[in-house]
Scaffold this motif. Structure first.
Motif, PDB file in Angstrom:
ATOM      1  N   ALA A 238       0.827  -1.208   0.000  1.00  0.00           N
ATOM      2  CA  ALA A 238       0.000   0.000   0.000  1.00  0.00           C
ATOM      3  C   ALA A 238       0.863   1.262   0.000  1.00  0.00           C
ATOM      4  O   ALA A 238       0.592   2.216  -0.758  1.00  0.00           O
ATOM      5  N   LEU A 239       1.900   1.287   0.820  1.00  0.00           N
ATOM      6  CA  LEU A 239       2.764   2.459   0.883  1.00  0.00           C
ATOM      7  C   LEU A 239       3.467   2.718  -0.444  1.00  0.00           C
ATOM      8  O   LEU A 239       3.551   3.868  -0.906  1.00  0.00           O
ATOM      9  N   CYS A 240       3.973   1.667  -1.054  1.00  0.00           N
ATOM     10  CA  CYS A 240       4.661   1.837  -2.336  1.00  0.00           C
ATOM     11  C   CYS A 240       3.718   2.392  -3.395  1.00  0.00           C
ATOM     12  O   CYS A 240       4.113   3.240  -4.215  1.00  0.00           O
ATOM     13  N   GLU A 241       2.470   1.952  -3.382  1.00  0.00           N
ATOM     14  CA  GLU A 241       1.486   2.485  -4.326  1.00  0.00           C
ATOM     15  C   GLU A 241       1.169   3.950  -4.024  1.00  0.00           C
ATOM     16  O   GLU A 241       1.045   4.770  -4.939  1.00  0.00           O
ATOM     17  N   LEU A 242       1.065   4.295  -2.749  1.00  0.00           N
ATOM     18  CA  LEU A 242       0.757   5.668  -2.348  1.00  0.00           C
ATOM     19  C   LEU A 242       1.922   6.616  -2.632  1.00  0.00           C
ATOM     20  O   LEU A 242       1.715   7.797  -2.923  1.00  0.00           O
ATOM     21  N   ILE A 243       3.141   6.103  -2.531  1.00  0.00           N
ATOM     22  CA  ILE A 243       4.311   6.903  -2.882  1.00  0.00           C
ATOM     23  C   ILE A 243       4.382   7.086  -4.396  1.00  0.00           C
ATOM     24  O   ILE A 243       4.603   8.193  -4.894  1.00  0.00           O
ATOM     25  N   ALA A 244       4.161   6.005  -5.122  1.00  0.00           N
ATOM     26  CA  ALA A 244       4.250   6.050  -6.585  1.00  0.00           C
ATOM     27  C   ALA A 244       3.191   6.956  -7.206  1.00  0.00           C
ATOM     28  O   ALA A 244       3.460   7.644  -8.203  1.00  0.00           O
ATOM     29  N   ASP A 245       1.985   6.983  -6.648  1.00  0.00           N
ATOM     30  CA  ASP A 245       0.934   7.817  -7.246  1.00  0.00           C
ATOM     31  C   ASP A 245       0.959   9.264  -6.738  1.00  0.00           C
ATOM     32  O   ASP A 245       0.110  10.077  -7.097  1.00  0.00           O
ATOM     33  N   GLY A 246       1.946   9.583  -5.889  1.00  0.00           N
ATOM     34  CA  GLY A 246       2.111  10.961  -5.442  1.00  0.00           C
ATOM     35  C   GLY A 246       1.323  11.350  -4.207  1.00  0.00           C
ATOM     36  O   GLY A 246       1.420  12.498  -3.744  1.00  0.00           O
ATOM     37  N   SER A 247       0.567  10.417  -3.632  1.00  0.00           N
ATOM     38  CA  SER A 247      -0.274  10.758  -2.481  1.00  0.00           C
ATOM     39  C   SER A 247       0.557  11.159  -1.261  1.00  0.00           C
ATOM     40  O   SER A 247       0.240  12.128  -0.561  1.00  0.00           O
ATOM     41  N   VAL A 248       1.626  10.397  -0.978  1.00  0.00           N
ATOM     42  CA  VAL A 248       2.475  10.721   0.169  1.00  0.00           C
ATOM     43  C   VAL A 248       3.217  12.035  -0.081  1.00  0.00           C
ATOM     44  O   VAL A 248       3.353  12.871   0.818  1.00  0.00           O
ATOM     45  N   GLY A 249       3.660  12.234  -1.303  1.00  0.00           N
ATOM     46  CA  GLY A 249       4.333  13.480  -1.656  1.00  0.00           C
ATOM     47  C   GLY A 249       3.415  14.684  -1.501  1.00  0.00           C
ATOM     48  O   GLY A 249       3.839  15.747  -1.025  1.00  0.00           O
ATOM     49  N   LYS A 250       2.158  14.537  -1.873  1.00  0.00           N
ATOM     50  CA  LYS A 250       1.189  15.629  -1.734  1.00  0.00           C
ATOM     51  C   LYS A 250       0.967  15.968  -0.262  1.00  0.00           C
ATOM     52  O   LYS A 250       0.913  17.142   0.117  1.00  0.00           O
ATOM     53  N   ALA A 251       0.854  14.932   0.587  1.00  0.00           N
ATOM     54  CA  ALA A 251       0.689  15.161   2.028  1.00  0.00           C
ATOM     55  C   ALA A 251       1.918  15.854   2.596  1.00  0.00           C
ATOM     56  O   ALA A 251       1.821  16.741   3.454  1.00  0.00           O
ATOM     57  N   SER A 252       3.096  15.462   2.112  1.00  0.00           N
ATOM     58  CA  SER A 252       4.321  16.068   2.596  1.00  0.00           C
ATOM     59  C   SER A 252       4.445  17.532   2.175  1.00  0.00           C
ATOM     60  O   SER A 252       4.899  18.375   2.940  1.00  0.00           O
ATOM     61  N   GLN A 253       3.990  17.852   0.973  1.00  0.00           N
ATOM     62  CA  GLN A 253       3.983  19.254   0.525  1.00  0.00           C
ATOM     63  C   GLN A 253       3.086  20.101   1.425  1.00  0.00           C
ATOM     64  O   GLN A 253       3.402  21.250   1.738  1.00  0.00           O
ATOM     65  N   LYS A 254       1.982  19.521   1.855  1.00  0.00           N
ATOM     66  CA  LYS A 254       1.030  20.218   2.736  1.00  0.00           C
ATOM     67  C   LYS A 254       1.681  20.603   4.058  1.00  0.00           C
ATOM     68  O   LYS A 254       1.483  21.723   4.553  1.00  0.00           O
ATOM     69  N   TRP A 255       2.473  19.703   4.636  1.00  0.00           N
ATOM     70  CA  TRP A 255       3.005  19.917   5.980  1.00  0.00           C
ATOM     71  C   TRP A 255       4.434  20.451   6.005  1.00  0.00           C
ATOM     72  O   TRP A 255       4.837  21.113   6.958  1.00  0.00           O
ATOM     73  N   PHE A 256       5.232  20.137   4.970  1.00  0.00           N
ATOM     74  CA  PHE A 256       6.643  20.520   4.973  1.00  0.00           C
ATOM     75  C   PHE A 256       7.012  21.496   3.862  1.00  0.00           C
ATOM     76  O   PHE A 256       8.147  21.939   3.796  1.00  0.00           O
ATOM     77  N   LYS A 257       6.072  21.755   2.949  1.00  0.00           N
ATOM     78  CA  LYS A 257       6.324  22.624   1.792  1.00  0.00           C
ATOM     79  C   LYS A 257       7.377  22.043   0.854  1.00  0.00           C
ATOM     80  O   LYS A 257       7.970  22.751   0.041  1.00  0.00           O
ATOM     81  N   THR A 258       7.613  20.753   0.971  1.00  0.00           N
ATOM     82  CA  THR A 258       8.531  20.055   0.082  1.00  0.00           C
ATOM     83  C   THR A 258       8.177  18.575   0.093  1.00  0.00           C
ATOM     84  O   THR A 258       7.464  18.109   0.989  1.00  0.00           O
TER      85      THR A 258
END
Length: 265
Positions: A238-258
């Protein structure tokens, strides 16, 4: 994304751990006092990057999430006691921790830094070797039970290490001058600098990544009981799919601006 904290009764803790995931619920241990990774409020709401990662993961696994707030240095013992199913709390994957629990693939990674008063001798340092040597005799704040604490015990043995249960306690002593510097991940220190108490402080210009020393770990992962191999396989996928589709990156942009997501290998 906000999730209510579920308070687990101690008498049930021994029997609930692996059953929750099987019954369509996943209980997640988190510190709740380490912004912007994990914060809990007086109403029992848990927010932050790890809360969003947990919510994404539970949606992908088609289970209901419940967060359980626990002091950071008690997270691994509580997981082993089956008080919750997994840990999602900005926890670095290290060799020592892998002796106690298992981990998912790493889903994030952020540089570690020091903060000090503007104009101090430490503030002007720009290389890691000089910085570590300059900590001799200095009062250095760090959160108890973290990779940051273990790193300083190893790399700055002559520093006067002050450990704290929470980031807030460390920030209070930093602002009041009771410690000379503090070591944490960059985002946590930036949270301090953004507050009124942090106006006279700055990040020291030395980024220390996990590749510098194995004590700092192999990225941030989900902590899972060693015997729960089926759940680990599901979470890894599940994590690998969420990283690959950009979901984790989008959450990280929300909280870390990167984007601090860590691609699966």
């Amino acid at each position: 994304m906000e999730l209510k904290v579920l308070t687990l009764l101690a008498c049930l803790a021994g029997s609930m751990g692996s059953a929750l995931a099987a019954e369509g619920e996943l209980s997640i241990g988190t510190e709740g006092a380490y912004p912007p990774w994990s914060m809990s409020d007086a109403n029992g709401n848990v927010t932050g990057f790890d809360a969003d990662v947990g919510a994404l993961l539970c949606t992908k696994l088609a289970v209901t999430c419940h967060f359980v707030v626990q002091a950071f240095d008690g997270l691994i013992p509580a997981l082993k006691a089956k008080r919750f199913d997994v840990i999602i709390s900005g926890m670095s994957i290290t060799a020592d921790r892998k002796k106690e629990i298992n981990f998912s693939v790493g889903y994030a990674e952020l540089a570690n830094m020091f903060v000090a008063a503007k104009g101090s001798d430490l503030a002007a340092i720009t290389d890691v070797d000089t910085l570590l040597k300059s900590l001799d005799g200095k009062k250095v704040g760090v959160q108890a039970g973290t990779t940051h604490a273990h790193f300083l015990e190893k790399r700055a043995p002559n520093a006067d290490l002050k450990t704290y249960d929470t980031l807030d306690q460390m920030q209070i002593d930093l602002a009041s001058g009771r410690i000379d510097t503090a070591f944490a991940d960059q985002s946590a220190l930036q949270d301090f600098l953004d507050k009124p108490d942090g106006k006279n402080f700055q990040l020291i210009g030395v980024e220390i990544k996990s590749t510098f020393d194995p004590t700092l770990g192999e990225g941030i992962g989900v902590g899972i009981a060693q015997e729960n191999t089926e759940l680990k396989a599901k979470i890894d996928k599940a994590l690998c799919e969420l990283i690959a589709d950009g979901s984790v990156g989008k959450a990280s942009q929300k909280w870390f601006k990167t984007d601090i997501s860590r691609p699966c290998k």
